[in-house]
Design a protein around this motif. Structure first.
Motif, short mmCIF file in Angstrom:
data_model
loop_
_atom_site.label_atom_id
_atom_site.label_comp_id
_atom_site.label_asym_id
_atom_site.label_seq_id
_atom_site.Cartn_x
_atom_site.Cartn_y
_atom_site.Cartn_z
N PRO A 251 27.49 9.90 -30.90
CA PRO A 251 27.73 10.85 -31.87
C PRO A 251 29.03 10.91 -32.63
O PRO A 251 29.52 11.46 -33.14
N SER A 252 29.91 9.61 -31.77
CA SER A 252 31.42 9.36 -32.05
C SER A 252 31.82 9.12 -33.28
O SER A 252 30.33 7.85 -34.03
N ASP A 253 32.16 8.62 -34.15
CA ASP A 253 33.50 8.35 -35.48
C ASP A 253 33.42 6.43 -35.03
O ASP A 253 34.45 5.89 -35.42
N THR A 254 32.88 6.07 -34.23
CA THR A 254 33.14 4.21 -33.79
C THR A 254 31.86 4.16 -34.65
O THR A 254 30.77 4.42 -34.01
N THR A 255 32.72 2.57 -34.90
CA THR A 255 31.63 1.82 -35.55
C THR A 255 31.44 0.80 -35.00
O THR A 255 31.91 -0.14 -34.33
N TYR A 256 30.04 0.65 -34.79
CA TYR A 256 29.10 -0.28 -33.65
C TYR A 256 28.46 -1.30 -34.48
O TYR A 256 27.75 -1.20 -35.66
N ILE A 257 28.93 -2.67 -34.52
CA ILE A 257 28.06 -3.67 -34.87
C ILE A 257 27.72 -4.13 -33.47
O ILE A 257 28.37 -5.09 -32.93
N ALA B 221 28.28 9.40 -36.33
CA ALA B 221 29.46 10.59 -37.32
C ALA B 221 29.10 9.97 -38.18
O ALA B 221 29.09 11.51 -39.38
N LYS B 222 29.25 9.51 -39.43
CA LYS B 222 29.62 9.86 -40.35
C LYS B 222 28.12 9.14 -41.68
O LYS B 222 28.04 8.70 -42.20
N GLN B 223 27.39 9.25 -40.81
CA GLN B 223 25.66 8.79 -40.98
C GLN B 223 25.34 7.43 -41.74
O GLN B 223 25.23 7.60 -42.88
#
Length: 168
Positions: free
Chosen positions: A44-50, A142-144
């Motif tokens: 749910p974190s606001d981290t962008t995972y690649i 978090a940003k869907q």
């Protein structure tokens, strides 16, 4: 006795000096199962995972890894995390994956997914994924935001996807 003391002193001096020989530590490449990877897929974190899915035997995968390394470096200190998820067999960890990571001095997080029944988990990444490599999932729960691509990526494409789909 003097010889043993001298050898011990040389060993300790080399060790504390950060020498890189047979005494150097191997990179850590955890072998994981899908539930461990899902902590990133469902974070749910606001981290962008690649999350790049690759294998040592996949030439296009190997060719694009430096692009992900550059991306990790570019976004250091920001909420962006590159995960290089190897789909090599777990039995090949020591003889293929770890030497690959060492030779290329990879700084991104490298994991080996030990889930040989691909049909049981590929839908977790994208229902349209054929299972071909390389494949990359861009994800920020978090940003869907979620974007999946099943092809080799160039530095320009990586930047384009991050700027247009994720506003990074």
């Amino acid at each position: 006795m003097l010889r043993k003391s001298l050898l011990l002193c040389l060993f300790l001096a080399f060790w504390f000096a950060g020498g890189t020989s047979v005494f150097a530590q191997s990179p850590s490449v955890p072998v994981i199962k899908l539930p461990q990877l899902q902590k990133y897929l469902q974070s749910p974190s606001d981290t962008t995972y690649i999350i790049n899915l690759w294998a040592t035997w996949c030439k296009p995968c190997v060719e694009e890894i430096p692009h992900f390394e550059a991306l990790q470096k570019q976004y250091a200190g920001k909420p962006v995390k590159v995960l290089l998820v190897s789909l090599d067999f777990a039995k090949d960890l020591d003889k293929k994956v770890i030497p690959f990571v060492q030779k290329r001095q990879l700084k991104s997080t490298v994991l080996l997914l030990d889930e040989p029944d691909y049909n049981s988990w590929i839908d977790a990444f994208d229902p349209a994924w054929s299972g071909a490599l390389p494949a990359t999932l861009f994800l920020n729960n978090a940003k869907q935001q979620r974007f999946f691509v099943e092809k080799p990526l160039t530095p320009a494409l990586l930047q384009e996807y991050l700027s247009t789909k994720f506003s990074l």
